[in-house]
Design a protein around this motif. Structure first.
Motif, mmCIF file in Angstrom:
data_model
loop_
_atom_site.group_PDB
_atom_site.id
_atom_site.type_symbol
_atom_site.label_atom_id
_atom_site.label_comp_id
_atom_site.label_asym_id
_atom_site.label_seq_id
_atom_site.Cartn_x
_atom_site.Cartn_y
_atom_site.Cartn_z
ATOM 1 N N LEU A 7 -7.509 22.587 55.631
ATOM 2 C CA LEU A 7 -8.629 23.043 56.042
ATOM 3 C C LEU A 7 -8.173 24.992 55.173
ATOM 4 O O LEU A 7 -8.923 25.339 53.807
ATOM 5 C CB LEU A 7 -8.941 23.845 57.002
ATOM 6 N N ALA A 8 -6.813 25.473 55.147
ATOM 7 C CA ALA A 8 -6.270 26.458 54.711
ATOM 8 C C ALA A 8 -4.355 26.707 55.116
ATOM 9 O O ALA A 8 -4.606 26.188 55.947
ATOM 10 C CB ALA A 8 -7.081 27.543 55.851
ATOM 11 N N THR A 9 -4.882 27.960 54.560
ATOM 12 C CA THR A 9 -2.982 28.189 54.892
ATOM 13 C C THR A 9 -3.221 29.893 55.425
ATOM 14 O O THR A 9 -3.557 30.318 53.995
ATOM 15 C CB THR A 9 -2.071 27.571 54.142
ATOM 16 N N VAL A 10 -3.271 30.375 56.648
ATOM 17 C CA VAL A 10 -2.597 32.213 56.067
ATOM 18 C C VAL A 10 -1.837 32.158 56.660
ATOM 19 O O VAL A 10 -1.299 32.084 57.402
ATOM 20 C CB VAL A 10 -4.529 32.167 57.080
ATOM 21 N N GLU A 11 -1.514 33.658 56.418
ATOM 22 C CA GLU A 11 -0.695 34.866 56.666
ATOM 23 C C GLU A 11 -1.319 35.433 57.866
ATOM 24 O O GLU A 11 -1.391 36.572 56.983
ATOM 25 C CB GLU A 11 0.076 35.339 55.573
ATOM 26 N N PRO A 12 -0.933 35.266 58.778
ATOM 27 C CA PRO A 12 -1.386 36.578 59.491
ATOM 28 C C PRO A 12 -0.650 37.691 60.705
ATOM 29 O O PRO A 12 -1.456 38.542 60.646
ATOM 30 C CB PRO A 12 -1.387 35.816 61.395
ATOM 31 N N SER A 13 -0.008 38.021 59.676
ATOM 32 C CA SER A 13 0.757 39.104 59.807
ATOM 33 C C SER A 13 1.476 39.616 58.579
ATOM 34 O O SER A 13 2.921 39.623 58.937
ATOM 35 C CB SER A 13 1.241 39.439 61.822
ATOM 36 N N ASN B 200 -6.092 33.108 63.413
ATOM 37 C CA ASN B 200 -6.013 31.554 62.400
ATOM 38 C C ASN B 200 -7.152 30.908 62.974
ATOM 39 O O ASN B 200 -8.589 30.258 62.033
ATOM 40 C CB ASN B 200 -4.662 31.452 62.941
ATOM 41 N N ALA B 201 -7.594 30.990 64.349
ATOM 42 C CA ALA B 201 -8.653 30.304 64.605
ATOM 43 C C ALA B 201 -10.016 31.070 63.423
ATOM 44 O O ALA B 201 -10.745 30.266 63.733
ATOM 45 C CB ALA B 201 -9.001 30.546 66.446
ATOM 46 N N VAL B 202 -9.990 32.527 64.317
ATOM 47 C CA VAL B 202 -11.166 32.840 63.536
ATOM 48 C C VAL B 202 -11.185 32.747 61.518
ATOM 49 O O VAL B 202 -12.284 31.895 62.022
ATOM 50 C CB VAL B 202 -11.315 34.971 63.012
ATOM 51 N N ALA B 203 -9.988 32.360 60.729
ATOM 52 C CA ALA B 203 -10.408 32.221 59.990
ATOM 53 C C ALA B 203 -10.752 30.648 59.174
ATOM 54 O O ALA B 203 -11.536 30.145 58.898
ATOM 55 C CB ALA B 203 -8.853 32.057 58.699
ATOM 56 N N GLY B 204 -9.755 29.779 60.347
ATOM 57 C CA GLY B 204 -10.531 28.017 60.346
ATOM 58 C C GLY B 204 -11.605 27.919 61.018
ATOM 59 O O GLY B 204 -12.189 26.712 60.182
ATOM 60 N N LEU B 205 -12.154 28.561 62.161
ATOM 61 C CA LEU B 205 -13.304 27.956 62.748
ATOM 62 C C LEU B 205 -15.046 28.889 61.426
ATOM 63 O O LEU B 205 -15.897 28.301 61.312
ATOM 64 C CB LEU B 205 -13.434 28.600 63.959
#
Length: 176
Positions: free
Chosen positions: A104-110, A162-167
């Motif tokens: 779904l995505a790869t994020v860099e949370p911080s 990460n949950a906010v972004a993914g959902l």
């Protein structure tokens, strides 16, 4: 404007992360000490069922003393693929084994402080294996209507970045 990392040294290290001190050169030539957190990749996953409900964990985070809905997640073990880690975390934390995992995505949370990358997956099906092995991870595991996600985020019921972004991406992907 690019900052340059001229070198790092370990300050503290354990099996999950390393705190390092970097000598950073700013574009104008000044130097500053910058602490950073080096971490192993994190894999997250969820299942969306045929009625567009998403499998979530309701859990307490002692660091912030907050409750919120999250996706099953954990660090990728050495020698393990990111997909295998996502699948393992789903089974351990929810008792559900996902079918085909879709990235779904790869994020860099911080990314101003850490090099952590969080890889988010979802599956359109899964198989219930039994109660979660890691039952200490959450207060409960529930199927939540995906259509409710934006309002849940707005109310602060989903706090983890990460949950906010993914959902929210899943909500959009599913056309809800």
């Amino acid at each position: 404007m690019q900052w340059r990392n001229l070198g790092e040294r370990d300050v503290y290290s354990n099996q999950w992360f390393t705190i390092r001190l970097a000598d950073v050169e700013l574009p104008d030539g000044r130097h500053l000490d910058h602490y950073l957190l080096r971490q192993r990749p994190v894999a997250l996953a969820t299942i969306v069922d045929e009625t567009d409900r998403v499998l979530l964990l309701w859990r307490h985070r002692f660091i912030t003393d907050t409750w919120g809905w999250e996706l099953a997640a954990g660090v990728v073990d050495p020698g393990e693929t990111i997909e295998d880690a996502a699948r393992r975390e789903m089974v351990e934390e929810t008792g559900w084994r996902p079918g085909e995992l879709r990235h779904l995505a790869t994020v860099e949370p911080s990314n101003g402080f850490s090099d952590a990358t969080h890889h988010i997956y979802w599956s359109p099906d899964g198989e219930y294996l039994g109660p979660p092995v890691d039952d200490f991870e959450s207060d409960r595991v529930e199927w939540v209507p995906l259509k409710d996600v934006p309002d849940m985020v707005a109310r602060g019921e989903v706090k983890s970045a990460n949950a906010v972004a993914g959902l929210l991406m899943l909500h959009r992907l599913r056309g809800l």
